[in-house]
Design a protein around this motif. Structure first.
Motif, mmCIF file in Angstrom:
data_model
loop_
_atom_site.group_PDB
_atom_site.id
_atom_site.type_symbol
_atom_site.label_atom_id
_atom_site.label_comp_id
_atom_site.label_asym_id
_atom_site.label_seq_id
_atom_site.Cartn_x
_atom_site.Cartn_y
_atom_site.Cartn_z
ATOM 1 N N SER B 250 0.832 -1.199 0.000
ATOM 2 C CA SER B 250 0.000 0.000 0.000
ATOM 3 C C SER B 250 0.871 1.254 0.000
ATOM 4 C CB SER B 250 -0.976 -0.024 1.178
ATOM 5 O OG SER B 250 -0.648 0.927 2.151
ATOM 6 N N LEU B 251 2.049 1.162 0.646
ATOM 7 C CA LEU B 251 2.946 2.322 0.671
ATOM 8 C C LEU B 251 3.631 2.482 -0.690
ATOM 9 C CD1 LEU B 251 4.504 1.708 4.172
ATOM 10 C CD2 LEU B 251 3.047 3.630 3.560
ATOM 11 N N ASP B 252 3.957 1.349 -1.308
ATOM 12 C CA ASP B 252 4.654 1.387 -2.580
ATOM 13 C C ASP B 252 3.819 1.968 -3.701
ATOM 14 O OD1 ASP B 252 7.152 0.549 -1.984
ATOM 15 O OD2 ASP B 252 6.716 -1.584 -2.176
ATOM 16 N N THR B 255 -0.192 5.363 -2.301
ATOM 17 C CA THR B 255 -1.515 5.834 -1.903
ATOM 18 C C THR B 255 -1.428 6.955 -0.875
ATOM 19 O OG1 THR B 255 -1.517 3.905 -0.497
ATOM 20 C CG2 THR B 255 -3.001 3.869 -2.393
ATOM 21 N N HIS B 256 -0.202 7.191 -0.379
ATOM 22 C CA HIS B 256 -0.053 8.321 0.533
ATOM 23 C C HIS B 256 0.389 9.546 -0.260
ATOM 24 C CE1 HIS B 256 4.045 6.856 0.111
ATOM 25 N NE2 HIS B 256 4.474 8.032 0.541
ATOM 26 N N THR B 257 0.057 10.678 0.248
ATOM 27 C CA THR B 257 0.432 11.918 -0.428
ATOM 28 C C THR B 257 1.114 12.820 0.575
ATOM 29 O OG1 THR B 257 -1.773 12.691 0.069
ATOM 30 C CG2 THR B 257 -1.373 11.953 -2.178
ATOM 31 N N ARG B 258 1.795 13.766 0.084
ATOM 32 C CA ARG B 258 2.417 14.759 0.964
ATOM 33 C C ARG B 258 1.332 15.545 1.671
ATOM 34 N NH1 ARG B 258 7.805 14.035 1.856
ATOM 35 N NH2 ARG B 258 8.173 12.361 0.404
ATOM 36 N N LYS B 259 1.675 16.017 2.837
ATOM 37 C CA LYS B 259 0.714 16.824 3.584
ATOM 38 C C LYS B 259 0.378 18.074 2.782
ATOM 39 C CE LYS B 259 -0.165 18.909 8.005
ATOM 40 N NZ LYS B 259 0.279 19.175 9.339
ATOM 41 N N LYS B 260 -0.911 18.350 2.723
ATOM 42 C CA LYS B 260 -1.316 19.566 2.018
ATOM 43 C C LYS B 260 -0.819 20.787 2.781
ATOM 44 C CE LYS B 260 -5.580 17.449 0.623
ATOM 45 N NZ LYS B 260 -6.882 17.287 1.207
ATOM 46 N N SER B 262 -1.079 23.866 4.761
ATOM 47 C CA SER B 262 -2.231 24.291 5.561
ATOM 48 C C SER B 262 -1.937 25.597 6.260
ATOM 49 C CB SER B 262 -2.574 23.226 6.590
ATOM 50 O OG SER B 262 -1.449 22.949 7.383
#
Lengths: 301, 262
Positions: B250-252, B255-260, B262
């Motif tokens: 799932s990490l590869d 599916t994660h994105t950089r923090k928007k 804010s």
């Protein structure tokens, strides 16, 4: 006894201030409000921009409290809230967002002895800022075993290259926070927490368990709870008071303090401010740079 | 045990503060659904029947089909009909228990007196025992009105939820013969059979749900069989390996994105 005060331009009525919340110690509702008034600059960092689950104990610590859902609509106009779909309530409910002192004191006046903010903020509700392992001992566990479990978790996290921050739960357990920098989903946070929990349980099979069901867990196992890393699940935050005997505070610790001799009841609303003065805010790392989960996993495998 | 409700029994001028506890528990084995390949847990998703896509909770509403069209209900609508909040079990009358058919019976709860209610609790229990009556009352649990009876059961007062009459179906539609004559000898024989199977002391304890027991035996045998080839810690380790590779995947896939910002 009711008193209306204007705080930062917001009018707030405090009711039943002399109500006894801790019958044995004689602490009152006013003590709770005074505490949050004093701890505000520290606790607000861990509440700001987070939906708040309201756990109310308006009759003090001897009576079971209740979760107040949908508190936003009933609150004064100046209280910020956010409508969100709650899976457990199966409807949209209005969560209070506590970003200022009047709101914090409003919550305290509702009978919230403890504060339970989400792990993610309104900037990205689906990405927690940290994950938490909640060590929850059973009746027959000693606190020494809780300490031992925490130390094993720290070892595993060190090996993974993940920084971690412990705090007393304020009751009988320890919470361990690992910063994620809001980069991963709740699912990923939970899985990683699960992985660490499994590794820990393998090393301490005699007195730790990942069994959620109380009856199956037995009375001599510490529950390593990794399931608090789900959207909407909350734990009492750093510097939150707890509705427990002695008015304990969930208190950030240095890892070197997590050793024999530490007692879960060491830190209360009477000595926490002095401690912060001396040690500083030991929890600020939880909101700073998050770990690189993939690298951590590679180091573990 | 954890109390699920607390409030008071109210009748006449008397209030008895009590807590309610579930009197029953499920004995069914807790089986999880898994993917045959890799034993990942199965989760539920809410799918739009037209598009086949998953629907987020915040986009789901409840509706009632009314003349081929849906009437959508909002929180306000539910709020309007939800009963006033009450923490009272209101006793309205007393009745002989056999006046209530067992079809009416629903979930049983134990009641425990809380501070100050001990004496009145015992008094009510003993009075019911003495007069062979049960109390009929109403109370609100989880935002719904409920009908119940209170009856003594040994030392405890039992609250038995009962159904409203409109929930009981009529059996008039069933084909039950009415005009059959029985010979006295047949009735006598049936009676003899009943007597034969009536024990002196009856106890429900001897009836066990053997299905789950048998299933558990199979589970244990299978788990044991595994142990021979793999020591226990290995099994656990494999599980954590599965989780690890699943998480890695799932990490590869990014599916994660950089923090928007804010």
């Amino acid at each position: 006894m009711d008193i209306t005060k204007t705080i930062n331009g917001k009018k707030l009525t405090f009711s039943n201030l002399d109500k006894i919340y801790w019958p044995e110690e004689g602490y009152t509702k006013e003590d709770v409000i005074d505490y949050y008034n004093a701890i505000y600059p520290h606790i607000i960092k861990y509440m700001k921009d987070r939906p708040e689950s309201l756990y109310r104990t308006p009759n003090g610590i001897k009576e079971k409290g209740f979760f107040h859902k949908d508190a936003g609509l009933a609150a004064p106009k100046w209280v910020k809230y956010l409508p969100l779909y709650s899976e457990s309530a199966e409807k949209e409910i209005n969560y209070i967002i506590c970003n200022d002192k009047p709101t914090l004191l409003y919550l305290a006046n509702l009978g919230c002895i403890e504060m339970n903010p989400w792990n993610s903020t309104i900037h990205d509700l689906d990405k927690p800022d940290y994950f938490v392992l909640d060590l929850d001992p059973s009746e027959k566990n000693t606190f020494q075993q809780v300490i031992e479990t925490a130390r094993v978790i720290k070892e595993i996290l060190d090996k993974a290259g993940a920084t971690s921050y412990p705090k007393t739960s304020g009751a009988t357990g320890i919470h361990i926070y690992v910063p994620l920098g809001a980069r991963y989903s709740y699912e990923q946070a939970k899985d990683f927490a699960h992985l660490i929990a499994m590794r820990t349980q393998e090393l301490l099979p005699e007195f730790t368990s990942l069994e959620r069901s109380l009856s199956k867990r037995g009375k001599n196992k510490i529950y390593i709870d990794y399931l608090q890393n789900r959207k909407g699940q909350t734990l009492s935050c750093a510097y939150s008071l707890r509705p427990k005997p002695g008015a304990p505070v969930s208190t950030p610790l240095e890892w070197k303090e997590v050793k024999k001799g530490l007692e879960p009841t060491d830190f209360t609303f009477e000595n926490i401010l002095k401690r912060i003065e001396k040690k500083g805010d030991l929890f600020k790392g939880t909101l700073l740079k998050g770990i690189d989960m993939l690298k951590c996993i590679n180091r573990l495998s | 045990m954890r109390a699920i409700w607390s409030g008071s029994i109210g009748f006449g001028l008397v209030n008895i503060p009590v807590k309610l506890y579930s009197a029953t528990q499920s004995s069914k084995l807790d089986l999880d659904m898994l993917d045959k390949r890799g034993h990942a847990n199965i989760r539920y998703a809410r799918i739009n029947a037209n598009t086949g896509k998953e629907v987020a909770w915040e986009n789901i509403v409840k509706g009632y089909k009314y003349h081929d069209d849906y009437v959508v209900l909002t929180d306000d609508d539910f709020e309007k009909v939800s009963p006033r909040k009450s923490k009272m079990i209101d006793i309205s009358e007393f009745v002989d228990e056999d006046k209530i058919e067992s079809t009416f019976y629903e979930t049983p709860y134990y009641m425990e007196p809380t501070k100050g209610g001990e004496k009145a609790y015992v008094l009510l229990r003993e009075a019911l025992k003495h007069h062979h009556k049960v109390a009929v009352g109403e109370f609100i649990l989880r935002n719904r009105e409920n009908l119940c009876i209170l009856k003594p059961l040994g030392d405890v007062l039992l609250l038995q939820k009962i159904r409203f009459a409109e929930e009981i179906r009529d059996y008039a539609d069933l084909d039950i013969p009415k005009d059959i004559t029985l010979k006295p000898a047949e009735v006598k024989m049936a009676g003899a059979l009943i007597n034969q199977l009536t024990p002196k002391r009856f106890s429900l304890d001897k009836y066990k749900d053997t299905y789950d027991e048998e299933l558990m035996k199979i589970i244990e045998a299978k788990a044991k069989g595994k142990k021979i080839t793999q020591p226990k810690f290995k099994i656990v380790h494999n599980k954590s390996k599965d989780l690890m590779s699943q998480l890695k995947a799932s990490l590869d896939t990014g599916t994660h994105t950089r923090k928007k910002a804010s």
